[in-house]
Design a protein around this motif. Sequence first.
Motif, PDB file in Angstrom:
ATOM      1  N   VAL A  21       2.960 -17.369 -13.303  1.00 43.62           N
ATOM      2  CA  VAL A  21       3.175 -16.657 -11.849  1.00 43.62           C
ATOM      3  C   VAL A  21       2.764 -15.344 -11.629  1.00 43.62           C
ATOM      4  N   ILE A  22       3.069 -14.469 -12.786  1.00 37.96           N
ATOM      5  CA  ILE A  22       2.865 -13.182 -12.701  1.00 37.96           C
ATOM      6  C   ILE A  22       1.108 -12.901 -12.225  1.00 37.96           C
ATOM      7  N   ASP A  23       0.485 -13.728 -13.100  1.00 37.83           N
ATOM      8  CA  ASP A  23      -1.156 -13.692 -13.118  1.00 37.83           C
ATOM      9  C   ASP A  23      -1.576 -14.334 -11.762  1.00 37.83           C
ATOM     10  N   ALA A  24      -0.828 -15.250 -11.416  1.00 32.52           N
ATOM     11  CA  ALA A  24      -1.350 -15.912 -10.113  1.00 32.52           C
ATOM     12  C   ALA A  24      -1.222 -14.993  -8.861  1.00 32.52           C
ATOM     13  N   LEU A  25       0.047 -14.190  -8.763  1.00 32.33           N
ATOM     14  CA  LEU A  25       0.303 -13.123  -8.078  1.00 32.33           C
ATOM     15  C   LEU A  25      -0.861 -11.914  -8.061  1.00 32.33           C
ATOM     16  N   GLU A  26      -1.093 -11.537  -9.307  1.00 30.76           N
ATOM     17  CA  GLU A  26      -2.078 -10.363  -9.401  1.00 30.76           C
ATOM     18  C   GLU A  26      -3.301 -10.837  -8.968  1.00 30.76           C
ATOM     19  N   LEU A  27      -3.782 -12.224  -9.017  1.00 28.72           N
ATOM     20  CA  LEU A  27      -5.256 -12.566  -8.609  1.00 28.72           C
ATOM     21  C   LEU A  27      -5.254 -12.930  -7.269  1.00 28.72           C
ATOM     22  N   GLY A  28      -3.974 -12.571  -6.319  1.00 29.10           N
ATOM     23  CA  GLY A  28      -3.788 -12.878  -5.072  1.00 29.10           C
ATOM     24  C   GLY A  28      -3.439 -14.166  -4.466  1.00 29.10           C
ATOM     25  N   TRP A  29      -3.032 -15.176  -5.370  1.00 23.92           N
ATOM     26  CA  TRP A  29      -2.530 -16.465  -4.848  1.00 23.92           C
ATOM     27  C   TRP A  29      -1.311 -16.141  -4.135  1.00 23.92           C
ATOM     28  N   SER A  30      -1.280 -17.006  -2.965  1.00 30.42           N
ATOM     29  CA  SER A  30      -0.061 -17.001  -2.088  1.00 30.42           C
ATOM     30  C   SER A  30       1.068 -18.042  -2.560  1.00 30.42           C
ATOM     31  N   MET A  31       2.174 -17.504  -2.882  1.00 36.52           N
ATOM     32  CA  MET A  31       3.287 -18.362  -3.572  1.00 36.52           C
ATOM     33  C   MET A  31       4.115 -18.748  -2.233  1.00 36.52           C
ATOM     34  N   THR A  32       4.623 -19.900  -2.223  1.00 33.27           N
ATOM     35  CA  THR A  32       5.278 -20.265  -1.030  1.00 33.27           C
ATOM     36  C   THR A  32       6.728 -20.259  -1.540  1.00 33.27           C
ATOM     37  N   THR A  33       7.016 -20.694  -2.888  1.00 25.70           N
ATOM     38  CA  THR A  33       8.386 -20.675  -3.665  1.00 25.70           C
ATOM     39  C   THR A  33       8.394 -20.270  -4.967  1.00 25.70           C
ATOM     40  N   LEU A  34       9.260 -19.494  -5.408  1.00 18.77           N
ATOM     41  CA  LEU A  34       9.685 -19.252  -6.612  1.00 18.77           C
ATOM     42  C   LEU A  34      10.910 -19.879  -6.963  1.00 18.77           C
ATOM     43  N   ILE A  35      10.826 -20.655  -8.109  1.00 17.18           N
ATOM     44  CA  ILE A  35      12.246 -21.018  -8.737  1.00 17.18           C
ATOM     45  C   ILE A  35      12.462 -20.788 -10.092  1.00 17.18           C
ATOM     46  N   PHE A  36      13.638 -20.114 -10.059  1.00 18.52           N
ATOM     47  CA  PHE A  36      13.834 -19.741 -11.504  1.00 18.52           C
ATOM     48  C   PHE A  36      15.376 -20.186 -11.962  1.00 18.52           C
ATOM     49  N   ALA A  37      15.430 -20.358 -13.490  1.00 19.82           N
ATOM     50  CA  ALA A  37      16.662 -20.740 -14.010  1.00 19.82           C
ATOM     51  C   ALA A  37      17.814 -19.742 -13.774  1.00 19.82           C
TER      52      ALA A  37
ATOM     53  N   MET B 127      11.492 -21.384 -17.749  1.00 23.98           N
ATOM     54  CA  MET B 127      12.359 -20.579 -16.882  1.00 23.98           C
ATOM     55  C   MET B 127      11.990 -20.476 -15.418  1.00 23.98           C
ATOM     56  N   VAL B 128      10.719 -20.521 -15.074  1.00 24.58           N
ATOM     57  CA  VAL B 128      10.299 -20.141 -13.808  1.00 24.58           C
ATOM     58  C   VAL B 128       8.979 -20.961 -13.376  1.00 24.58           C
ATOM     59  N   VAL B 129       9.104 -21.290 -12.200  1.00 24.20           N
ATOM     60  CA  VAL B 129       8.231 -22.352 -11.589  1.00 24.20           C
ATOM     61  C   VAL B 129       7.719 -21.845 -10.276  1.00 24.20           C
ATOM     62  N   GLY B 130       6.477 -21.763 -10.196  1.00 16.16           N
ATOM     63  CA  GLY B 130       6.076 -21.358  -8.738  1.00 16.16           C
ATOM     64  C   GLY B 130       5.324 -22.206  -7.871  1.00 16.16           C
ATOM     65  N   ILE B 131       5.463 -22.480  -6.587  1.00 14.49           N
ATOM     66  CA  ILE B 131       4.717 -23.309  -5.850  1.00 14.49           C
ATOM     67  C   ILE B 131       3.666 -22.460  -5.075  1.00 14.49           C
ATOM     68  N   PHE B 132       2.461 -22.786  -5.216  1.00 17.72           N
ATOM     69  CA  PHE B 132       1.218 -22.263  -4.709  1.00 17.72           C
ATOM     70  C   PHE B 132       0.601 -23.146  -3.643  1.00 17.72           C
ATOM     71  N   LYS B 133      -0.216 -22.449  -2.736  1.00 15.58           N
ATOM     72  CA  LYS B 133      -1.124 -23.103  -1.802  1.00 15.58           C
ATOM     73  C   LYS B 133      -2.293 -23.716  -2.466  1.00 15.58           C
TER      74      LYS B 133
END
Length: 283
Positions: free
Chosen positions: A51-67, A109-115
């Motif tokens: 998730v952190i890598d994806a954000l660094e690379l500029g991907w747009s995350m619609t939802t972050l889910i964490f435990a 512990m963490v899941v991201g939803i991306f476009k």
Amino acid sequence: MNDREKRLQGPGRVKEVTSLSNPIVKDIKALQLKKHRDEQKAFMAEGLKLVIDALELGWSMTTLIFAKSARGNPLIEKTAARAVASGADVLEVSEKVLGAITRRDNPQMVVGIFKQTMLPLDKLKPAGTDVYIALDRVRDPGNLGTVIRTADAVGAKGVILVGDTVDPFSLETVRATMGSIFAVPLLKSSAGEFLFWREKINALVVGTHLRGSVDYRSVDYSGRPVILLMGNEQQGLPDPLANGCEKLVRIPQEGRADSLNLAVATGVMLYEIRRSVLPDGGY
Ligand code: SAM
Ligand code: CO
């Protein structure tokens, strides 16, 4: 009120969810099916690092889910704050919900939803030492994920999905990419579009075939872009695609195996193609 409570009271960005029948959870669970991934044009990726890598690379995350149990973990809290700032929804969920979303007993512990992002082939213009991998009707999610990961490792510029292929955004494929799904552009075309496009570009189009006429090590891959075309797991390359290749190469084999696994054959080819380009690491 502490910071966390403030966030929970704020514009409703961080929601606590414990019920599997919560409609947001239902929407996210639906992403397990291709039909719903297509509808929502979204996909799921597991793990904090991804998730952190994806954000660094500029991907747009619609939802972050964490435990819930991740509460207080500074890196996760920081990522959640960043997600909130970027306008994503943030859900704090029970272990049970996380397990159901990812269909795992010991979920991350963490899941991201991306476009989803997938580019059309027609505008692509390979240049320099660019390498692209084109996969004819790839069937197996593990193979596709492994090819995307290997493409990333050798610095390939993209993976072209030719014809009717398995969904690159399935949980299984995304897992197999180990995060490279965020680093390697994906392109899509029909076999016809691919053959039309290859006529317009200045690149070596090399196909791999069990009956290839030349040994893969005897080809000069330097000096122009390379498009590596790999055949379907069951059927190999069909004639029209094979005939569209400038070179048709074979990887020699001994022993009883009829062929190499698609992802393994792709790896062997990519390291030969990139031999003169990849830095030697100074050994
Ligand atoms: N039964 C298929 C056939 O007859 O082509 C085997 C396909 S193989 C599992 C999947 C793909 O990997 C092939 O289409 C080819 O692109 C590549 N491949 C596997 N082994 C190869 C080899 N020894 N030489 C060249 N390509 C190979
Ligand atoms: Co629906």
